[in-house]
Structure formats: C-alpha cells, structure tokens
Design a protein around this motif. Structure first.
Motif, PDB file in Angstrom:
ATOM      1  N   PRO A   1       0.842  -1.206   0.000  1.00  0.00           N
ATOM      2  CA  PRO A   1       0.000   0.000   0.000  1.00  0.00           C
ATOM      3  C   PRO A   1       0.878   1.256   0.000  1.00  0.00           C
ATOM      4  CG  PRO A   1      -0.763  -1.579   1.631  1.00  0.00           C
ATOM      5  CD  PRO A   1       0.557  -2.081   1.146  1.00  0.00           C
TER       6      PRO A   1
ATOM      7  N   ARG B   1       0.004   9.116   3.517  1.00  0.00           N
ATOM      8  CA  ARG B   1       0.791   8.396   4.523  1.00  0.00           C
ATOM      9  C   ARG B   1       2.276   8.395   4.154  1.00  0.00           C
ATOM     10  NH1 ARG B   1      -4.168   5.758   5.270  1.00  0.00           N
ATOM     11  NH2 ARG B   1      -4.610   5.336   7.471  1.00  0.00           N
TER      12      ARG B   1
ATOM     13  N   LEU C   1       9.077  -2.176   5.150  1.00  0.00           N
ATOM     14  CA  LEU C   1       7.632  -2.295   4.968  1.00  0.00           C
ATOM     15  C   LEU C   1       7.275  -3.478   4.083  1.00  0.00           C
ATOM     16  CD1 LEU C   1       6.804   1.493   4.518  1.00  0.00           C
ATOM     17  CD2 LEU C   1       6.055   0.058   6.411  1.00  0.00           C
TER      18      LEU C   1
ATOM     19  N   GLN D   1       4.143  -4.740   6.955  1.00  0.00           N
ATOM     20  CA  GLN D   1       3.489  -3.800   7.855  1.00  0.00           C
ATOM     21  C   GLN D   1       2.962  -2.596   7.083  1.00  0.00           C
ATOM     22  OE1 GLN D   1       6.015  -2.571  11.076  1.00  0.00           O
ATOM     23  NE2 GLN D   1       5.422  -4.278  12.367  1.00  0.00           N
ATOM     24  N   GLY D   2       2.035  -1.890   7.724  1.00  0.00           N
ATOM     25  CA  GLY D   2       1.540  -0.645   7.159  1.00  0.00           C
ATOM     26  C   GLY D   2       2.401   0.525   7.598  1.00  0.00           C
TER      27      GLY D   2
ATOM     28  N   ASP E   1       1.532   3.321   9.018  1.00  0.00           N
ATOM     29  CA  ASP E   1       1.204   3.823  10.354  1.00  0.00           C
ATOM     30  C   ASP E   1       1.939   3.032  11.432  1.00  0.00           C
ATOM     31  OD1 ASP E   1      -0.424   5.679   9.176  1.00  0.00           O
ATOM     32  OD2 ASP E   1      -2.296   4.616   9.595  1.00  0.00           O
TER      33      ASP E   1
END
Length: 800
Positions: free
Chosen positions: A186, A191, A213, A218-219, A221
C-alpha cells in the motif's frame, strides 16, 4: 575500470544532478576540470555520481571511466595501479610505479591521441589520502569526487563543491509511492508524505523504510509508531537484509563521527553532537552550545579512549585542558567538515542544523542514564543562554523551539527530576511575553499535567505551574476564570505551604490583580490593602514584594475612583524606592511611570508629560531604546501630550513609536496593538474621524485574529470603532454597533461590569443623536473621551 554501483531503484530527478551535468559537460567552455559532491552519509552522493558516469559512458561522452572506492590512500593506489596495468601495460605488483604511470597517461601531451576520461573518487574519507594522487587537469578529462568532507583541501581551480542535501519533501514522497507501488505494498500518498517527514527525507532512510515495509508486511502507520517509540532504536526499524549493499542508517555515520573526533580539538565532536542531538534540528543558536553547562559536559565526556577501548594516543599525557567556548566552536567546525551538521557562524539564531536521524542515532547510542543527564545539560544550556529581556525576537523564538524539541525527545521524568526544570517555566513565560497568551496558557496547562504525574498535586512546582496557567489565562482575556483559579490556588497554598509562605502571598497578589481586571477595582484595592499589611509583617516594609503590593494598591485605588489617594501613595512610594532600590532600579522607574499617569488623571496633563519626558531620558540610559518599558514610557508621553492639547503632536509621536514597535515586535504583538489603538484615537482627536474609524476597523480585525473575539482588548477596539464611526457622521451605525457590543459584553464580562454599563450608556446616547432626541451634552462627551484615553492600553499591574 572499477565497479560502478548498481543503479538505484527509482532514482529521482534532483537539482544536484542537473548542476553536476551542467558543470562537467560544459567544462570545455568553463574551464572545469572536476567537481566535489559533499554531504551527509546517506543523501545519495554515490548514486548521483554513478548515474552520471553510466550515462556519460553509454552516450559516448567519455572513452575511459575509472571508478575508485577512495576510502583510504591504499585503496586509491590499488585502483590506480589496476588502471595503469590496463591502460599503460604497467606491472600492477609495483603499485606506486603503476599508479604513477596511470596518472601520467591522463596528462595532456602533444601528439597524444585525444582521450576523454572520467575518474570518480568515491567516498573520500580524508583529503590527505589524495596528496599527489589528484588526476591532472586536462581539457577532455574530468574528476568527480564524492565525500562527506567539506575541507578546503578538496576544492581546487576548476573543481568546485556542490553540497548534496536530502530529497525535497515532494521527491521523498514520490520515491516512497513509487517503490512501495512497485512492490505491491500500500502506498497512499498522504501516509507516504507523513513518513517522509518522519525520516527527514533522507534517501538512505527512505530506501530502508521501504524495504522494511515490504519485508515485514506492515503498514506505514505501524512503521511510524515504531519510529516514534523511544524504547526502540533505529536498528529496530531497519530491514533484515539491506538493499543494494547499503549500510544501516544507524551505522552510516560512525566513520564520520570517529574521524571528526580525531580533528582538533580532539575528542570534542562526539559530545558536542550529543548535546546538539537533544535540540532543534532546524536551528540551534551557537550561544547554547558554547554555554557554561555545555562546556562542562564536553569536559566531562571528552573522548579519552578509542571506540574499541584502546588508549587514545591523541590525548596528551597530562590529560586535556578544560574546553573553552572557542574549543566548542571548533568542535562544531570539525563536525561540519564531516557533514555531520551544518555550522553557519554568521547566523547567531540558527547557527547549527543537524539532520533528525543523526540526532536520533546519537541519542540511541547512549544508555538511559546518560540520556537523562544529557537532557538536563541541554536544559541548563538553554537556560544559560536565555536573556532576561527578550529584545532579540528571532533568538527568543529559537530558544522556545529548542525547548519544545528537548521536551519531546527527553524521557518523561528527565526534566522533572527533583522538580520541574526551570527552562520549562522560562519557555512558557517567553511565549506570554511575546504576546502569545493562549499558547502560554496551553503550555502551562500541559506542564501542570506532567508535573502532577511526576511530582504529585501538592508539589511546589506543580502549584507554580497552576499559578502560571491562571496568570496567562487572565492575560488571554478570561480575568474572571483566572480569578476563580487563583482563589482555588490560594486555598491550596495555604493548606500545603502555610498562610505566610511567599508563594501563598504571591498567589494572593495575582488573585487581587485578576479581580480588578474582571471589573472589581474596589475589591482589588481592598485585597491589596490586606496583602500589603501581611507582606509588611512577614517580609518587612522594604521587601521588593511589599513595595510591589503597595504599587498595585495605589493603581487599583486609582481605578476605583480614588485618584488623589493613588497619586499621593505613589509619590510616597517613589521616595521609598529611591532609598531601598535606587534611582535606576526598574521598579523605581515603573513607580515613577505610574505616578505621572495618576497626576495626569488628577487634571495636570502638562505635569504628567513633563515627568514622562524626564523618565524617558532615564529609561533610555538604564534599559535602552528598545526595552519594552522604554517604549511604554514613550506611549504614555504621547498620550499626555495629547491630553495637554497637542493631539497632532501625540499622533506624530505615536507614528514614530509604531515604527519602532514594528521593528522590535510583531504587528500583532499586544504592545504594538496598543500603540495602534492610541494612534487611531489621537488621529481622530486631531480631526480625522474617518481615518480613526478606518484604523480601528483594521485593529479590530487584527485583535480578533491575534487575541480572539471575546478578549477585553478586542471589545475595547470595537467600542472605539463605533465611537469614531459616529463621529465621522454615521450616528445610526454607531448606535447599532454599540447595541451589538452591549450584548457581547454582557455575555463575556457580565451585566455588572463597568465596561458593560458604559457601553449601554453609549448605545443609548448614539441612538438619541441619530434621532435628534436627547442628544448627549458636553459633559457626557467629555466622559467618553476620558474613558477612551485610559481604557484601551492601561498598564498591567506588576505580578509576583
């Protein structure tokens, strides 16, 4: 020859790349023989050089490319020898001779075929390593150097330096979006933009964050939360396998730091970077880093051993002498030469800038106990550099910004050990003194919450935070709320510290002041009368706090209508001040200022103006032309000259004062707004009612924005706007404006507040003038003018 690093993933089009191409490609016309790319480790210098070299070779712009990993002299000689073997048939085993033959081959010589060459010296660690090894100047040859160093020895004729910085924020965001998108992760732009800010747009950190990432799934955030977790280090935020043979961010600057520590003054660069690591990355005044507390820390932690624990052969046998401010400045230059920070000695406000990840790495390298000590050192250094009078506004802003960063990076209890560190109080007071009353109240509200958590509700410093919070709440316009807060504080101080404790007496002082500001001048006078009695008993008749209470007692008696008593009390107090504190003490000058005002209120404006003219001379001599007290005296002097009949002269003096106010303070600083208020009023009194109304309209707008729509000073400006609107010929508009103001004053200040009552009277008077029925008489208009003269900018009472 040599291995050119692989292309970087998603190489960004950077301004430095365009400058590089322009300089080297146009060298035949400009006389350029080379270029030095300098910058912090991890900004992408090598990738820029590699991209240029590959492009030049692919497009046929060069015939020979020699890539040298120039980390030390031996590596340079080895690369040159290998090139000599290929180009000249030299025996590589005779390294020095082969290197010499290679350099000779690069020289221009009559009859020698034209050879377009490029030598890239990548990651030069020490300029001395290139002594007698620089490629020679050649019309068709170029030398490109990448280095973290900024030494003058690297720069030569035709070989300037380009400082390579981080990505721009847009470049960093685009890089993350592209790389994450390529990996199927993503990549929401918003972000990515937030993560780019967290990483300071450092290319190396962005590359490793993207790899983490993707590898961890993981995202963004979650990764940002990991970065923000003070219990984790940057090592925890690195991927298991680093891309493109990179070093981890945390290790990228270790060599630079070691080399900086070896530069003179030996052993000071590392501890200096530690102190800078606790402060604002966007600008630290050098005065902070060369302060007494900073020098003590440098002396205490100066490196005496090498990183591996072996004895430091650079240390003198008798140990190091105590570092001086000059040594500290030279330590900054050493770190600057290794690109660990930017040192700009000509900028006294933002002398030092450090990348936030360099700061983070430095802090991560210290144990928790050492970080706590360092936080207190940084706080002491800020306090040592903080002037009592903030005449240099940008410098004060920088000190506040540095305190804010220190508060955010210090562990919770570091600045609350054995009490709240005084720099936190000083930063809040600085906010308030700069006119940011709401921000000051917010600062002390947060400070109080932390003090409760670390020290308890009854700790003296927790109570002091409440005192400051209430004070700035009152300055922000909520006098009634501040009085209520002070009443509760007085009760708690009596219980915890006793009725005669100086802090309890100070809280009573502030409570009385806020009662007066809330509209109860008589109640404030009664409270100060009781306080004067108690201060005399507890602290003595000549104590400065007793004298300050007497000063305020006189002021509020005058506000309550006892003008003669106020003037007589202040005349007596001046003599006491002269005996106790001397003629040049700021408190003595302040009492003289007040005495002149109340003599003027008694009907002697000429005498008031003469006294203030004399006071102005003393203010200039004692506190200087730009001190707020000097500017305030000039303000009062203009007012009483106007009251003595010279309205035009008052307006002219205020115009000059406004220019100085704007130079010293901002357009919307409360003191500047007050001068603008008075200038508009005397402009009207001098006959320009329409101009006064226009000036008050602008002032109302600025007061609303700076102080809020319900602040008493905003309401006062609206009052004067309505009045001069009427004087300019719009009686009906004035009546409507006063009617609206009455409603707001009732809501904000209460129906019984004197200002509310006066505004109600104004609304009726202007309505009568608009209809021609019951037009106010001369006495009524005189009363209005007296109100306009005193209310908008009256001097605040001295506070403990």
């Amino acid at each position: 020859m040599g291995t050119v690093p692989a292309p970087a993933g998603r190489l960004q089009a950077r301004s430095e790349a365009a400058r590089l191409r322009s300089h080297l490609d146009g060298g035949s016309d400009t006389g350029a023989t080379g270029l030095v790319l300098s910058g912090l480790g991890g900004v992408g210098k090598t990738h820029l050089a590699a991209d240029y070299a590959r492009t030049a070779l692919t497009k046929g712009k060069i015939d020979v490319l020699v890539w040298v990993d120039a980390t030390d002299r031996a590596a340079v000689l080895e690369a040159y020898a290998k090139a000599g073997e290929v180009l000249c048939g030299a025996d590589r085993r005779e390294r020095d001779r082969a290197a010499e033959m290679f350099l000779g081959r690069l020289e221009a010589a009559p009859g020698r075929p034209r050879c377009r060459w490029l030598v890239v010296l990548d990651d030069v660690a020490d300029p001395g390593d290139l002594d007698r090894l620089w490629p020679p100047p050649h019309p068709h040859g170029r030398t490109l150097v990448t280095t973290r160093r900024r030494d003058a020895a690297l720069i030569g004729a035709g070989r300037p330096r380009i400082d390579v910085g981080t990505f721009t924020h847009d470049e960093a965001t685009a890089y993350l979006v592209a790389v994450l998108g390529d990996s199927g992760a993503p990549a929401e732009p918003a972000r990515c933009a937030a993560l780019a800010r967290d990483l300071g747009c450092l290319p190396l950190a962005l590359s490793q964050a993207a790899a983490y990432l993707v590898d961890a799934g993981q995202g963004i955030d979650d990764y940002r939360a990991l970065l923000a977790d003070r219990t984790r280090t940057l090592v925890d935020a690195a991927p298991d396998s680093l891309p493109d043979g990179q070093k981890a961010v945390a290790a990228a600057w270790s060599l630079s730091l070691e080399r900086a520590d070896r530069l003179r003054p030996v052993g000071l660069a590392r501890p200096m970077l530690c102190v800078a690591g606790m402060l604002d990355p966007n600008g630290i005044p050098q005065k902070v880093l060369t302060s007494g507390p900073a020098l003590e820390y440098l002396a205490l932690t100066r490196a005496r051993t090498q990183p591996d624990g072996a004895p430091d052969t650079h240390a003198p046998a008798g140990g190091f002498a105590a570092p001086t401010a000059r040594d500290a400045a030279l330590a900054l230059r050493a770190a600057h030469r290794l690109s660990l920070l930017d040192h700009m000695p000509d900028d006294h406000v933002k002398t030092v800038r450090v990348h936030q990840l360099v700061q983070r790495t430095t802090r991560d390298s210290l144990p928790a106990e050492a970080r706590g000590h360092l936080a207190r050192v940084a706080a002491d250094a800020l306090m040592d550099a903080w002037p009592e009078s903030e005449l240099d506004t940008p410098f004060a802003q920088a000190l506040r910004a540095n305190t804010a960063v220190l508060s955010s990076v210090a562990d919770g209890a570091d600045l609350y050990t054995d009490g709240v560190h005084r720099v936190l109080y000083r930063a809040g007071r600085s906010l308030g003194e700069s006119g940011q009353f709401v921000a000051a109240a917010d600062h002390f509200r947060a400070l109080h919450e932390k003090a409760v958590r670390h020290l308890g509700v009854d700790h003296p410093d927790t109570l002091a935070a409440r005192n400051n919070l209430a004070s700035w709440q009152g300055e922000a316009g909520d006098a009634a709320g501040a009085a209520e807060a002070f009443a509760a504080l007085v009760s708690d101080r009596r219980r915890v510290q006793g009725p005669d404790h100086p802090d309890t007496l100070a809280a009573r002082h502030n409570l009385a002041h806020c009662r007066g500001e809330a509209g109860d001048a008589a109640g404030a006078a009664d409270a100060f009368a009781a306080l004067v009695s108690d201060r005399r008993r507890v602290q003595g008749p000549d104590h400065p706090d007793t004298l300050a209470a007497r000063h305020n007692l006189a002021r509020w008696r005058g506000e309550a209508g006892h003008t003669a008593r106020a003037a007589a009390a202040l005349a007596e107090l001046v003599q006491v001040q002269l005996r106790v504190q001397g003629a040049d003490h700021p408190n003595t000058l302040a009492v003289r200022h007040s005495l002149a005002r109340w003599r003027g209120e008694l009907g002697n404006p000429v005498g008031a103006a003469e006294a203030l003219a004399t006071l102005r001379v003393d203010q200039l001599r004692v506190q200087g032309a730009d001190h707020p007290n000097t500017l305030s005296v000039r303000h009062s002097l203009a007012r009483w000259r106007g009251e003595a009949g010279d309205a035009a002269g008052a307006a002219e003096a205020l115009t000059e004062l406004l220019a100085d106010q704007l130079r010293v303070q901002s357009l919307t600083h409360p003191n500047t707004l007050s001068v603008r208020h008075s200038l508009a009023r005397w402009q009207g009194q001098a006959g320009d009612a329409a101009g006064a109304a226009e000036a008050f309209a602008a002032l109302v707008s600025d007061r609303r924005r700076a102080q809020g729509p319900d602040h008493p000073d905003t309401l006062a400006a609206r009052h004067n706007l309505a009045y001069w609107q009427g004087e300019a010929g719009d009686a009906a508009g004035a009546a409507d404006a006063f009617a609206a103001l009455v409603s707001d004053r009732r809501r904000v200040q209460g129906a019984d507040h004197p200002d509310t009552a006066l505004t109600h009277w104004e609304a009726q008077s202007w309505a009568a003038r608009a209809t021609g029925v019951g037009v106010p008489g001369v006495a009524d208009r005189s009363r209005l003018r007296r109100w306009a003269a005193t209310r908008p900018w009256r001097k605040k009472a001295a506070r403990s």
